[in-house]
Design a protein around this motif. Structure first.
Motif, PDB file in Angstrom:
ATOM      1  N   LEU A 139       0.845  -1.189   0.000  1.00  0.00           N
ATOM      2  CA  LEU A 139       0.000   0.000   0.000  1.00  0.00           C
ATOM      3  C   LEU A 139       0.881   1.240   0.000  1.00  0.00           C
ATOM      4  O   LEU A 139       1.829   1.341   0.784  1.00  0.00           O
ATOM      5  CB  LEU A 139      -0.907   0.015   1.230  1.00  0.00           C
ATOM      6  CG  LEU A 139      -1.926   1.147   1.267  1.00  0.00           C
ATOM      7  CD1 LEU A 139      -3.016   0.918   0.224  1.00  0.00           C
ATOM      8  CD2 LEU A 139      -2.528   1.289   2.650  1.00  0.00           C
ATOM      9  N   ILE A 140       0.555   2.157  -0.896  1.00  0.00           N
ATOM     10  CA  ILE A 140       1.247   3.447  -0.977  1.00  0.00           C
ATOM     11  C   ILE A 140       0.259   4.495  -0.457  1.00  0.00           C
ATOM     12  O   ILE A 140      -0.876   4.571  -0.916  1.00  0.00           O
ATOM     13  CB  ILE A 140       1.661   3.759  -2.422  1.00  0.00           C
ATOM     14  CG1 ILE A 140       2.541   2.632  -2.971  1.00  0.00           C
ATOM     15  CG2 ILE A 140       2.360   5.115  -2.502  1.00  0.00           C
ATOM     16  CD1 ILE A 140       2.726   2.659  -4.476  1.00  0.00           C
ATOM     17  N   TYR A 141       0.694   5.287   0.511  1.00  0.00           N
ATOM     18  CA  TYR A 141      -0.181   6.276   1.149  1.00  0.00           C
ATOM     19  C   TYR A 141       0.641   7.490   1.531  1.00  0.00           C
ATOM     20  O   TYR A 141       1.873   7.494   1.409  1.00  0.00           O
ATOM     21  CB  TYR A 141      -0.877   5.665   2.371  1.00  0.00           C
ATOM     22  CG  TYR A 141       0.091   5.271   3.472  1.00  0.00           C
ATOM     23  CD1 TYR A 141       0.359   6.134   4.529  1.00  0.00           C
ATOM     24  CD2 TYR A 141       0.771   4.061   3.437  1.00  0.00           C
ATOM     25  CE1 TYR A 141       1.266   5.792   5.527  1.00  0.00           C
ATOM     26  CE2 TYR A 141       1.676   3.711   4.422  1.00  0.00           C
ATOM     27  CZ  TYR A 141       1.921   4.574   5.458  1.00  0.00           C
ATOM     28  OH  TYR A 141       2.822   4.233   6.431  1.00  0.00           O
ATOM     29  N   ARG A 142      -0.030   8.538   1.999  1.00  0.00           N
ATOM     30  CA  ARG A 142       0.667   9.736   2.468  1.00  0.00           C
ATOM     31  C   ARG A 142       0.830   9.647   3.986  1.00  0.00           C
ATOM     32  O   ARG A 142      -0.162   9.484   4.712  1.00  0.00           O
ATOM     33  CB  ARG A 142      -0.125  10.985   2.093  1.00  0.00           C
ATOM     34  CG  ARG A 142      -0.101  11.240   0.608  1.00  0.00           C
ATOM     35  CD  ARG A 142      -0.784  12.572   0.275  1.00  0.00           C
ATOM     36  NE  ARG A 142      -1.493  12.407  -0.973  1.00  0.00           N
ATOM     37  CZ  ARG A 142      -2.788  12.614  -1.144  1.00  0.00           C
ATOM     38  NH1 ARG A 142      -3.530  13.032  -0.151  1.00  0.00           N
ATOM     39  NH2 ARG A 142      -3.345  12.423  -2.309  1.00  0.00           N
ATOM     40  N   ALA A 143       2.051   9.763   4.440  1.00  0.00           N
ATOM     41  CA  ALA A 143       2.355   9.616   5.869  1.00  0.00           C
ATOM     42  C   ALA A 143       1.633  10.652   6.716  1.00  0.00           C
ATOM     43  O   ALA A 143       1.401  10.426   7.904  1.00  0.00           O
ATOM     44  CB  ALA A 143       3.863   9.698   6.087  1.00  0.00           C
ATOM     45  N   GLU A 144       1.262  11.770   6.135  1.00  0.00           N
ATOM     46  CA  GLU A 144       0.543  12.799   6.885  1.00  0.00           C
ATOM     47  C   GLU A 144      -0.915  12.410   7.144  1.00  0.00           C
ATOM     48  O   GLU A 144      -1.577  13.029   7.971  1.00  0.00           O
ATOM     49  CB  GLU A 144       0.563  14.133   6.120  1.00  0.00           C
ATOM     50  CG  GLU A 144       1.939  14.728   5.944  1.00  0.00           C
ATOM     51  CD  GLU A 144       2.704  14.167   4.738  1.00  0.00           C
ATOM     52  OE1 GLU A 144       3.873  14.549   4.560  1.00  0.00           O
ATOM     53  OE2 GLU A 144       2.149  13.331   3.988  1.00  0.00           O
ATOM     54  N   GLN A 145      -1.396  11.389   6.443  1.00  0.00           N
ATOM     55  CA  GLN A 145      -2.814  11.048   6.539  1.00  0.00           C
ATOM     56  C   GLN A 145      -3.123   9.872   7.453  1.00  0.00           C
ATOM     57  O   GLN A 145      -4.185   9.847   8.077  1.00  0.00           O
ATOM     58  CB  GLN A 145      -3.371  10.777   5.146  1.00  0.00           C
ATOM     59  CG  GLN A 145      -3.381  12.045   4.303  1.00  0.00           C
ATOM     60  CD  GLN A 145      -4.148  11.847   3.042  1.00  0.00           C
ATOM     61  OE1 GLN A 145      -3.670  11.228   2.111  1.00  0.00           O
ATOM     62  NE2 GLN A 145      -5.364  12.362   3.030  1.00  0.00           N
ATOM     63  N   ILE A 146      -2.242   8.897   7.478  1.00  0.00           N
ATOM     64  CA  ILE A 146      -2.435   7.790   8.410  1.00  0.00           C
ATOM     65  C   ILE A 146      -1.106   7.470   9.073  1.00  0.00           C
ATOM     66  O   ILE A 146      -0.040   7.660   8.497  1.00  0.00           O
ATOM     67  CB  ILE A 146      -3.038   6.523   7.749  1.00  0.00           C
ATOM     68  CG1 ILE A 146      -2.087   5.907   6.732  1.00  0.00           C
ATOM     69  CG2 ILE A 146      -4.388   6.814   7.133  1.00  0.00           C
ATOM     70  CD1 ILE A 146      -2.554   4.542   6.232  1.00  0.00           C
ATOM     71  N   GLN A 147      -1.193   6.994  10.297  1.00  0.00           N
ATOM     72  CA  GLN A 147      -0.019   6.573  11.046  1.00  0.00           C
ATOM     73  C   GLN A 147      -0.022   5.054  11.090  1.00  0.00           C
ATOM     74  O   GLN A 147      -1.034   4.440  11.443  1.00  0.00           O
ATOM     75  CB  GLN A 147      -0.067   7.140  12.454  1.00  0.00           C
ATOM     76  CG  GLN A 147       1.100   6.721  13.314  1.00  0.00           C
ATOM     77  CD  GLN A 147       0.978   7.263  14.721  1.00  0.00           C
ATOM     78  OE1 GLN A 147      -0.098   7.656  15.162  1.00  0.00           O
ATOM     79  NE2 GLN A 147       2.085   7.296  15.436  1.00  0.00           N
ATOM     80  N   ILE A 148       1.078   4.469  10.708  1.00  0.00           N
ATOM     81  CA  ILE A 148       1.239   3.026  10.804  1.00  0.00           C
ATOM     82  C   ILE A 148       2.438   2.751  11.674  1.00  0.00           C
ATOM     83  O   ILE A 148       3.542   3.192  11.373  1.00  0.00           O
ATOM     84  CB  ILE A 148       1.382   2.371   9.412  1.00  0.00           C
ATOM     85  CG1 ILE A 148       0.105   2.594   8.615  1.00  0.00           C
ATOM     86  CG2 ILE A 148       1.712   0.879   9.551  1.00  0.00           C
ATOM     87  CD1 ILE A 148       0.079   1.998   7.246  1.00  0.00           C
ATOM     88  N   GLU A 149       2.189   2.058  12.770  1.00  0.00           N
ATOM     89  CA  GLU A 149       3.232   1.785  13.761  1.00  0.00           C
ATOM     90  C   GLU A 149       3.078   0.350  14.265  1.00  0.00           C
ATOM     91  O   GLU A 149       1.987  -0.203  14.223  1.00  0.00           O
ATOM     92  CB  GLU A 149       3.078   2.744  14.959  1.00  0.00           C
ATOM     93  CG  GLU A 149       3.286   4.187  14.634  1.00  0.00           C
ATOM     94  CD  GLU A 149       4.744   4.562  14.385  1.00  0.00           C
ATOM     95  OE1 GLU A 149       5.630   3.777  14.746  1.00  0.00           O
ATOM     96  OE2 GLU A 149       4.982   5.646  13.852  1.00  0.00           O
ATOM     97  N   PRO A 150       4.160  -0.184  14.803  1.00  0.00           N
ATOM     98  CA  PRO A 150       4.013  -1.466  15.512  1.00  0.00           C
ATOM     99  C   PRO A 150       2.966  -1.315  16.607  1.00  0.00           C
ATOM    100  O   PRO A 150       2.831  -0.263  17.211  1.00  0.00           O
ATOM    101  CB  PRO A 150       5.399  -1.716  16.097  1.00  0.00           C
ATOM    102  CG  PRO A 150       6.323  -0.925  15.214  1.00  0.00           C
ATOM    103  CD  PRO A 150       5.526   0.283  14.787  1.00  0.00           C
ATOM    104  N   ALA A 151       2.213  -2.357  16.861  1.00  0.00           N
ATOM    105  CA  ALA A 151       1.093  -2.318  17.804  1.00  0.00           C
ATOM    106  C   ALA A 151       1.484  -1.750  19.157  1.00  0.00           C
ATOM    107  O   ALA A 151       0.726  -1.017  19.772  1.00  0.00           O
ATOM    108  CB  ALA A 151       0.498  -3.707  17.967  1.00  0.00           C
ATOM    109  N   ALA A 152       2.667  -2.038  19.628  1.00  0.00           N
ATOM    110  CA  ALA A 152       3.086  -1.594  20.960  1.00  0.00           C
ATOM    111  C   ALA A 152       3.249  -0.081  21.047  1.00  0.00           C
ATOM    112  O   ALA A 152       3.232   0.481  22.127  1.00  0.00           O
ATOM    113  CB  ALA A 152       4.382  -2.281  21.353  1.00  0.00           C
ATOM    114  N   LEU A 153       3.425   0.594  19.896  1.00  0.00           N
ATOM    115  CA  LEU A 153       3.678   2.032  19.924  1.00  0.00           C
ATOM    116  C   LEU A 153       2.416   2.875  19.822  1.00  0.00           C
ATOM    117  O   LEU A 153       2.464   4.072  20.018  1.00  0.00           O
ATOM    118  CB  LEU A 153       4.645   2.405  18.791  1.00  0.00           C
ATOM    119  CG  LEU A 153       6.026   1.769  18.855  1.00  0.00           C
ATOM    120  CD1 LEU A 153       6.858   2.192  17.675  1.00  0.00           C
ATOM    121  CD2 LEU A 153       6.725   2.118  20.155  1.00  0.00           C
ATOM    122  N   LEU A 154       1.292   2.286  19.471  1.00  0.00           N
ATOM    123  CA  LEU A 154       0.064   3.085  19.290  1.00  0.00           C
ATOM    124  C   LEU A 154      -0.676   3.298  20.558  1.00  0.00           C
ATOM    125  O   LEU A 154      -0.865   2.934  21.499  1.00  0.00           O
ATOM    126  CB  LEU A 154      -0.863   2.457  18.262  1.00  0.00           C
ATOM    127  CG  LEU A 154      -0.437   2.633  16.827  1.00  0.00           C
ATOM    128  CD1 LEU A 154      -1.431   1.970  15.882  1.00  0.00           C
ATOM    129  CD2 LEU A 154      -0.340   4.104  16.455  1.00  0.00           C
TER     130      LEU A 154
END
Length: 154
Positions: A139-154
């Motif tokens: 998936l290609i997305y804009r980092a300003e629009q969604i945050q994707i992090e390892p589960a432990a960091l959210l």
């Protein structure tokens, strides 16, 4: 805007968005039913397949930061209360081709049925005949629009 990437696996969903679930009260599928309401509010889904591809990005999770479109309190059915929806532009890279569409996000606070994991993204894209469950895609997305992090960091 900063382009970002996340890899995931295509998984089976509830079958309600597409209308394929045998127990769904929406035989045409929820997105086909919602589409005229989205269009009236300015989101044209013409050319996109009115169902979702479910992309599992575990162990990561995602969180909405800024949508391209958000529709609040949309009453698209009499079977349950109005819902909030957001759409985020994205592209799916599959077999060296890019398919432009949207991350489809029925807000969990207003969606009373069919819980979706924050490890899964629902995508509304053009029909992709060759993709199947278990396929790995990017998936290609804009980092300003969604945050994707390892589960432990959210």
């Amino acid at each position: 805007m900063t382009q970002a990437l996340v890899d995931g696996t295509v998984i089976r969903g509830h079958g309600v968005a597409s209308g394929h679930a045998s127990d769904s009260p929406y035989p045409a599928g929820t997105i086909a039913m919602q589409q005229p309401y989205f269009a009236a509010l300015g989101l044209d889904l013409t050319g996109l397949y009115l169902a979702t591809i479910n992309l599992d990005i575990q162990p990561a999770q995602w969180r909405l930061l800024q949508a391209d479109y958000t529709f609040r309190a949309l009453r698209w059915t009499d079977l349950h209360p109005p819902e909030d929806f957001s759409f985020i532009h994205c592209q799916l890279l599959w077999q060296a081709q890019r398919y432009a569409g949207y991350i489809y996000y029925p807000h969990p606070a207003t969606k009373i049925q069919h819980f979706q994991s924050p490890r899964m993204l629902e995508l509304v894209l053009p029909w992709i005949a060759t993709i199947s469950y278990g396929a790995r895609a990017r998936l290609i997305y804009r980092a300003e629009q969604i945050q994707i992090e390892p589960a432990a960091l959210l």
